[in-house]
Design a protein around this motif. Sequence first.
Motif, PDB file in Angstrom:
ATOM      1  N   UNK A 221     -11.453   3.505 -13.534  1.00  0.00           N
ATOM      2  CA  UNK A 221     -11.053   4.279 -11.943  1.00  0.00           C
ATOM      3  C   UNK A 221      -9.689   5.050 -12.309  1.00  0.00           C
ATOM      4  N   UNK A 222      -9.675   6.055 -11.417  1.00  0.00           N
ATOM      5  CA  UNK A 222      -8.638   6.929 -11.230  1.00  0.00           C
ATOM      6  C   UNK A 222      -8.598   7.578  -9.625  1.00  0.00           C
ATOM      7  N   UNK A 223      -7.165   7.812  -9.056  1.00  0.00           N
ATOM      8  CA  UNK A 223      -7.038   8.177  -7.633  1.00  0.00           C
ATOM      9  C   UNK A 223      -7.032   9.714  -7.513  1.00  0.00           C
ATOM     10  N   UNK A 224      -7.514  10.414  -6.733  1.00  0.00           N
ATOM     11  CA  UNK A 224      -7.169  11.774  -6.374  1.00  0.00           C
ATOM     12  C   UNK A 224      -6.894  11.852  -4.781  1.00  0.00           C
ATOM     13  N   UNK A 225      -5.521  12.450  -4.326  1.00  0.00           N
ATOM     14  CA  UNK A 225      -5.347  12.400  -3.173  1.00  0.00           C
ATOM     15  C   UNK A 225      -5.723  14.062  -2.607  1.00  0.00           C
ATOM     16  N   UNK A 226      -5.628  14.046  -1.533  1.00  0.00           N
ATOM     17  CA  UNK A 226      -5.952  15.527  -0.832  1.00  0.00           C
ATOM     18  C   UNK A 226      -4.864  16.356  -1.122  1.00  0.00           C
TER      19      UNK A 226
ATOM     20  N   UNK B 250      -8.088   9.922   0.276  1.00  0.00           N
ATOM     21  CA  UNK B 250      -7.972   9.528  -1.122  1.00  0.00           C
ATOM     22  C   UNK B 250      -9.441   9.025  -1.821  1.00  0.00           C
ATOM     23  N   UNK B 251      -9.550   9.689  -2.781  1.00  0.00           N
ATOM     24  CA  UNK B 251     -10.730   9.699  -3.754  1.00  0.00           C
ATOM     25  C   UNK B 251     -10.437   8.717  -4.797  1.00  0.00           C
TER      26      UNK B 251
ATOM     27  N   UNK C 144     -17.999   7.909  -6.688  1.00  0.00           N
ATOM     28  CA  UNK C 144     -16.806   8.363  -5.939  1.00  0.00           C
ATOM     29  C   UNK C 144     -16.629   7.562  -4.877  1.00  0.00           C
ATOM     30  N   UNK C 145     -15.401   6.760  -4.398  1.00  0.00           N
ATOM     31  CA  UNK C 145     -15.301   5.937  -3.189  1.00  0.00           C
ATOM     32  C   UNK C 145     -14.018   6.656  -2.496  1.00  0.00           C
ATOM     33  N   UNK C 146     -14.347   7.262  -1.224  1.00  0.00           N
ATOM     34  CA  UNK C 146     -13.368   8.128  -0.606  1.00  0.00           C
ATOM     35  C   UNK C 146     -12.983   7.454   0.753  1.00  0.00           C
ATOM     36  N   UNK C 147     -11.722   7.269   1.157  1.00  0.00           N
ATOM     37  CA  UNK C 147     -11.475   6.865   2.549  1.00  0.00           C
ATOM     38  C   UNK C 147     -10.757   8.278   3.037  1.00  0.00           C
TER      39      UNK C 147
ATOM     40  N   UNK D 184     -15.326  16.750  -0.348  1.00  0.00           N
ATOM     41  CA  UNK D 184     -14.817  15.728   0.479  1.00  0.00           C
ATOM     42  C   UNK D 184     -14.106  16.431   1.467  1.00  0.00           C
ATOM     43  N   UNK D 185     -13.691  17.406   1.515  1.00  0.00           N
ATOM     44  CA  UNK D 185     -13.100  18.442   2.567  1.00  0.00           C
ATOM     45  C   UNK D 185     -13.848  18.622   3.865  1.00  0.00           C
ATOM     46  N   UNK D 186     -15.123  18.913   3.202  1.00  0.00           N
ATOM     47  CA  UNK D 186     -16.171  19.078   4.180  1.00  0.00           C
ATOM     48  C   UNK D 186     -16.352  17.830   5.078  1.00  0.00           C
ATOM     49  N   UNK D 187     -16.838  16.717   4.324  1.00  0.00           N
ATOM     50  CA  UNK D 187     -16.976  15.478   4.913  1.00  0.00           C
ATOM     51  C   UNK D 187     -15.806  15.203   5.753  1.00  0.00           C
ATOM     52  N   UNK D 188     -14.528  15.217   5.386  1.00  0.00           N
ATOM     53  CA  UNK D 188     -13.538  15.009   6.221  1.00  0.00           C
ATOM     54  C   UNK D 188     -13.596  15.639   7.602  1.00  0.00           C
TER      55      UNK D 188
END
Length: 354
Positions: free
Chosen positions: A240-245, A261-262, A273-276, A343-347
């Motif tokens: 795992x690894x995190x990537x923020x907006x 956050x991904x 990918x698991x994104x909140x 992710x930006x589009x889904x957000x």
Amino acid sequence: MRPYLFTLVLLSTNLIISCTSSSGKKEQKDDGLSVEFVRPASGKQIDVMIEGQHFASYKWPEGVYKPVLHPILTSSGTIITRGFPLSPRPGERPDHRHHVGNWMNYGNVNGFDFWGNGHTGGRSPNGGEIKLLDVEQLSGGMGEGTMITTSSWVDPEGNELLAEKTEYHFIADSSIRMIDRITTLTAGDQPVSMSDTKEGMFAIRVARQLELPSDGDITVLDAQGNPTTVSAMSNAGITGNYLSSEGKTGAGVWGTKAKWMDLYGSIDDEKISLVICDHPKNPGYPTYWHARGYGLFAANPLGVKDFTDGAEEMNFSIPSGQSVTFRYRLIISSNAHLAEAEINAATADFASKY
């Protein structure tokens, strides 16, 4: 709003639940994959099925003290939530037994701890509980299914502090699964304080493989400042690894603010990918992240004092008779790590939808 008639069809030991309008036409989108709800004849749960395949289960088991989504699976059928404590799997960490699946609660509600209740395996003396009252609606369809629930946030004496109404939208398209949670909390005759604490709020405890690789034991503090040791384990298969907006990565995302956050990694050969996603209408937007390397992944807009090391405070409250709504989107991608543009589009879609 049109009245609805619910159709219950008994299949073996399960109930397949769909929703039709009073005109007899099934309420659904014109495209996408079929979403249905199955309610087993025994057990406190409702299963979410996509094209007949298990996606998630909504549960309210004894000793958990809150409704949870457990497990949650990718479109390929891989479980992304930790099994412990409801269904332990070999190789998992057995810490923080109150981290169950995906849930939403908070560690300081009028001084009562809803977050940590049950961490010792039983009810905590100061622990609050979220009690499911009713499943008001189960509406299957093509591309999206909706579940509406009502619950009560009660103190240890059973007195209601908050009335909760939650809409869950289960969305399916190709290899992407999404869960939109829209929760409205309403205070009763007395105001409700939700004073600053890192112990919250919209959270998921992930499978061991999606944790971040780590060296040595980890010591973390609970809401009362008591230390808990998360033991060192082998890093074999831990990806795992995190990537923020905002471009932050790794364990350093903890206590930072971001629109999304991904958490990305692999389970066996499956890239996930698991994104909140946070929502612009949420209090404290963009949210702080209580995201840990050992598998706790949470958005918490209210724990400002803890996240700023005392430099700022929020001390959120809901006046008597008033309501606040929290909106979160959970995205699960199978067989591919999502690009930032996706992710930006889904957000943005999430922000415009509710």
